[in-house]
Motif scaffolding. Structure first.
Motif, PDB file in Angstrom:
ATOM      1  N   ASN A 218       2.150 -16.865 -10.213  1.00 39.01           N
ATOM      2  CA  ASN A 218       2.830 -15.567 -10.301  1.00 39.01           C
ATOM      3  C   ASN A 218       2.053 -14.414  -9.669  1.00 39.01           C
ATOM      4  OD1 ASN A 218       5.205 -16.440 -11.611  1.00 39.01           O
ATOM      5  ND2 ASN A 218       4.138 -16.498 -13.579  1.00 39.01           N
ATOM      6  N   VAL A 219       0.857 -14.676  -9.155  1.00 39.25           N
ATOM      7  CA  VAL A 219       0.065 -13.581  -8.568  1.00 39.25           C
ATOM      8  C   VAL A 219      -0.377 -13.882  -7.134  1.00 39.25           C
ATOM      9  CG1 VAL A 219      -0.783 -12.785 -10.806  1.00 39.25           C
ATOM     10  CG2 VAL A 219      -2.113 -14.489  -9.536  1.00 39.25           C
ATOM     11  N   PHE A 220       0.026 -15.028  -6.576  1.00 36.69           N
ATOM     12  CA  PHE A 220      -0.471 -15.455  -5.267  1.00 36.69           C
ATOM     13  C   PHE A 220       0.586 -15.226  -4.182  1.00 36.69           C
ATOM     14  CE2 PHE A 220      -2.845 -19.128  -2.958  1.00 36.69           C
ATOM     15  CZ  PHE A 220      -3.517 -18.189  -2.201  1.00 36.69           C
ATOM     16  N   TYR A 221       0.221 -14.449  -3.138  1.00 35.60           N
ATOM     17  CA  TYR A 221       1.164 -14.068  -2.083  1.00 35.60           C
ATOM     18  C   TYR A 221       0.568 -14.305  -0.696  1.00 35.60           C
ATOM     19  CZ  TYR A 221       3.787 -11.674  -5.747  1.00 35.60           C
ATOM     20  OH  TYR A 221       4.504 -11.385  -6.887  1.00 35.60           O
ATOM     21  N   CYS A 222       1.462 -14.482   0.267  1.00 33.76           N
ATOM     22  CA  CYS A 222       1.039 -14.594   1.664  1.00 33.76           C
ATOM     23  C   CYS A 222       0.700 -13.193   2.171  1.00 33.76           C
ATOM     24  CB  CYS A 222       2.152 -15.209   2.508  1.00 33.76           C
ATOM     25  SG  CYS A 222       1.811 -15.201   4.284  1.00 33.76           S
ATOM     26  N   GLY A 223      -0.488 -13.040   2.767  1.00 34.97           N
ATOM     27  CA  GLY A 223      -0.909 -11.730   3.252  1.00 34.97           C
ATOM     28  C   GLY A 223      -0.193 -11.308   4.516  1.00 34.97           C
ATOM     29  N   GLU A 224       0.450 -12.255   5.204  1.00 31.23           N
ATOM     30  CA  GLU A 224       1.132 -11.946   6.465  1.00 31.23           C
ATOM     31  C   GLU A 224       2.585 -11.516   6.250  1.00 31.23           C
ATOM     32  OE1 GLU A 224      -0.771 -11.817   8.976  1.00 31.23           O
ATOM     33  OE2 GLU A 224      -2.484 -12.932   8.187  1.00 31.23           O
ATOM     34  N   CYS A 225       3.351 -12.302   5.485  1.00 27.97           N
ATOM     35  CA  CYS A 225       4.776 -11.988   5.295  1.00 27.97           C
ATOM     36  C   CYS A 225       5.070 -11.384   3.932  1.00 27.97           C
ATOM     37  CB  CYS A 225       5.639 -13.239   5.506  1.00 27.97           C
ATOM     38  SG  CYS A 225       5.445 -14.506   4.229  1.00 27.97           S
ATOM     39  N   GLY A 226       4.111 -11.437   3.010  1.00 27.35           N
ATOM     40  CA  GLY A 226       4.290 -10.820   1.699  1.00 27.35           C
ATOM     41  C   GLY A 226       5.051 -11.659   0.696  1.00 27.35           C
ATOM     42  N   ARG A 227       5.466 -12.874   1.067  1.00 32.35           N
ATOM     43  CA  ARG A 227       6.220 -13.720   0.145  1.00 32.35           C
ATOM     44  C   ARG A 227       5.296 -14.414  -0.853  1.00 32.35           C
ATOM     45  NH1 ARG A 227      11.451 -14.898   1.808  1.00 32.35           N
ATOM     46  NH2 ARG A 227      11.975 -14.055   3.852  1.00 32.35           N
ATOM     47  N   LYS A 228       5.866 -14.719  -2.034  1.00 31.09           N
ATOM     48  CA  LYS A 228       5.086 -15.474  -3.009  1.00 31.09           C
ATOM     49  C   LYS A 228       4.834 -16.873  -2.453  1.00 31.09           C
ATOM     50  CE  LYS A 228       5.949 -15.193  -7.467  1.00 31.09           C
ATOM     51  NZ  LYS A 228       6.549 -15.405  -8.805  1.00 31.09           N
ATOM     52  N   MET A 229       3.633 -17.386  -2.660  1.00 35.55           N
ATOM     53  CA  MET A 229       3.274 -18.700  -2.146  1.00 35.55           C
ATOM     54  C   MET A 229       4.011 -19.801  -2.909  1.00 35.55           C
ATOM     55  SD  MET A 229       1.010 -18.306   0.343  1.00 35.55           S
ATOM     56  CE  MET A 229      -0.185 -19.650   0.471  1.00 35.55           C
TER      57      MET A 229
END
Length: 548
Positions: free
Chosen positions: A348-359
């Motif tokens: 619930n806290v991990f996201y892609c730094g490029e597109c901003g989507r949740k991993m």
């Protein structure tokens, strides 16, 4: 109801400087409840509140004035949750300090969920220094006697919650009767069908163009094709995903339209639809609202309501069963349903730094991996592939937490005390609700005892007495179930507190042996970003972002 910023600005400028001026938001809501009275219409609610503002501002001895900033409304939205566009827009303006006062016709228009409504009125809005006025309830959160009104407010919210549950139960019963009579009761027809009334019953009829896509998905998957390959082929063929199909009302992408590829979950949803072989299969899920919980429970197959050969089939039962066998074999990545507790602590806290989507997550050789799901897209949403294991994140976050605690000079006893205080605050909140319910239960018992004496003395009719008896019994059942759920929640919180205390002690002693669980990860971390160069950026709640 568009925002009129210039008129608002001029209005504020005209206000007297001798009394404070509140930037007011009118909030009105109309649900889908068929028993909703006409007097509850959006227009009527707004007119009543505007009249209140005008009357209040005209008073010579007023202690404050109300300047209408904007009107926020939700039509066809239930009051049992706060996921409403109008409400969310109002809260956005509140967070941006554009509004500092909310006016509603009554508590039920604001919300019917006892816990969430109470949380807003007792915690969130007071913390944000927002004045809350309920016209018909004569409640003003900033009034000198507001504390004395609190019990009345909570009782009314509890009654609104009970009313919503009663309506929900009646609607559910009516829906069950329709389902048992072989009538389709879904809000939308499954992809490949349309819903029309035939011989007085809502029935599923085949949509030929979309039905061919359903057949294609089943045939390819049953033949051994991977879901990702099916998605790729549908995109190459220009087939709209289901949500876009519902918007454009045709299967294939036409000039001027945006083509999005199908999602993995959408393909699986099609493959799991029993209705495609001609049987009407309903009640596979049931809302947890009656239990005071969010979401839906997955029901056992024995509880499903099935009407055989209720409509024309798109595929054969044999093809459906073949696809089910492959799905159950678990040859592809498991979905969220199969994950164990805390197996994905950072989900619930991990996201892609490029597109901003949740991993997204997958399991390989017994290990959990996070990856950017957008890397599988072929449309404009496509992102570069990146992957990192749960174990690696555990190690990095654990080490960084140790470093941050050392740099900040936080003492073990202080951290443990902070955690204990947070848990205790939640427990006290729940205990207060139990106390309020007990007070109301005593009042209800007294009311019923008085009614019994009136009935015995023949001052109350049998019909009226029996109605009060039913109401008393319903109230008792509701209170017993709610009290049981709240006591169970207290037990869970106490258990989690002990677990977190043990973890914090281990962490701050730098032993480095404990795993971070999901609840603690969300408590300590706001967001984690991963970039193409494999760099992790951690944003802690107690400190700014840290690059690792």
């Amino acid at each position: 109801m568009a925002r009129t910023a210039q008129r608002y600005k001029k209005l504020v400028e005209k206000k007297s400087a001798q009394v404070p001026v509140y930037r007011a938001a009118i909030y009105a809501r109309l649900s889908v409840d068929k028993n909703e009275k006409k007097v509850e219409s959006i227009e009527t609610q707004v007119a009543l509140i505007k009249e209140f503002i005008q009357t209040h501002n005209a008073k010579a001895d007023k202690e404050y004035e109300l300047a209408l900033y904007d009107i926020y409304s939700d039509i066809g939205k239930t009051g049992t949750n706060f996921e409403r566009p109008g409400f969310e827009r109002m809260m956005k303006d509140i967070r941006e300090r554009k509004v500092n006062c909310i006016l509603v016709k009554d508590f039920s228009r604001f919300g019917r969920n006892y816990i969430e409504t109470g949380n807003y009125l007792e915690k969130i809005l007071p913390f944000m220094k927002i004045r809350f006025i309920s016209i018909c309830d004569r409640y003003d959160s900033f009034a000198p006697d507001s504390e004395n009104q609190e019990l009345t407010m909570n009782i009314k919210n509890l009654v609104n919650d009970a009313y919503a549950k009663d309506i929900s139960a009646k609607e559910r019963a009516a829906k069950r009767i329709a389902q048992k009579n072989g009538e389709y009761v879904g809000s939308k027809a499954p992809y490949g069908y349309r819903c029309e009334k035939v011989d007085g019953k809502y029935t599923l009829l085949i949509e030929p163009e979309a039905a061919k896509i359903v057949q294609r998905i089943f045939e390819e998957y049953a033949a051994g094709e991977k879901i990702q390959h099916i998605i790729d082929d549908l995109y190459k063929a220009g087939v709209h995903r289901i949500s876009d199909y519902n918007q454009y009302h045709h299967v294939y992408c036409q000039k001027g339209e945006i083509l999005h590829q199908w999602g993995n979950s959408s393909i699986r949803a099609v493959l799991n639809r029993n209705n495609y072989y001609g049987d009407l299969v309903q009640r596979k899920y049931e809302s947890r609202f009656q239990k005071g919980e969010k979401g839906c429970a997955v029901l056992d197959e024995r509880e499903w309501i099935i009407t055989p050969t209720a409509h024309a089939p798109i595929i054969s039962r044999e093809l459906f069963e073949k696809a089910q066998e492959r799905l159950k074999a678990g040859q592809e990545a498991r979905t969220v349903v199969g994950w164990k507790k805390d197996e994905r602590a950072f989900y619930n806290v991990f996201y892609c730094g490029e597109c901003g989507r949740k991993m997204s997550t997958s399991r390989s050789n017994g290990s959990v991996f996070y990856f950017c799901g957008a890397s599988r897209y072929q449309d404009e949403r496509k992102c570069n592939y990146k992957s990192v294991s749960e174990d690696k994140i555990q190690s990095i976050v654990h080490a960084e937490l140790n470093r941050q605690f050392q740099l900040s000079g936080l003492q073990k006893k202080n951290m443990v005390a902070m955690g204990k205080t947070a848990f205790q605050a939640k427990i006290v909140q729940i205990e207060n609700e139990i106390k309020r319910m007990n007070v109301e239960a005593e009042r209800q018992a007294g009311k019923f005892a008085e009614a019994f004496m009136q009935y015995k003395d023949r001052n109350l009719s049998r019909e009226a007495y029996m109605a009060l008896r039913v109401e008393r019994n319903d109230w008792k059942i509701f209170c017993d179930e709610r009290r049981k759920a709240l006591e169970q929640r207290i037990t869970e919180l106490q258990k989690r507190q002990k677990e977190e205390t043990r973890f914090l002690k281990s962490l701050l002693d730098l032993k480095g042996t404990s795993k971070i669980n999901a609840e603690l990860a969300e408590a300590l971390i706001e967001k984690i970003y991963v970039y193409d160069d494999k760099r992790l950026e951690i944003h802690f709640r107690f400190k700014g972002g840290v690059g690792v």
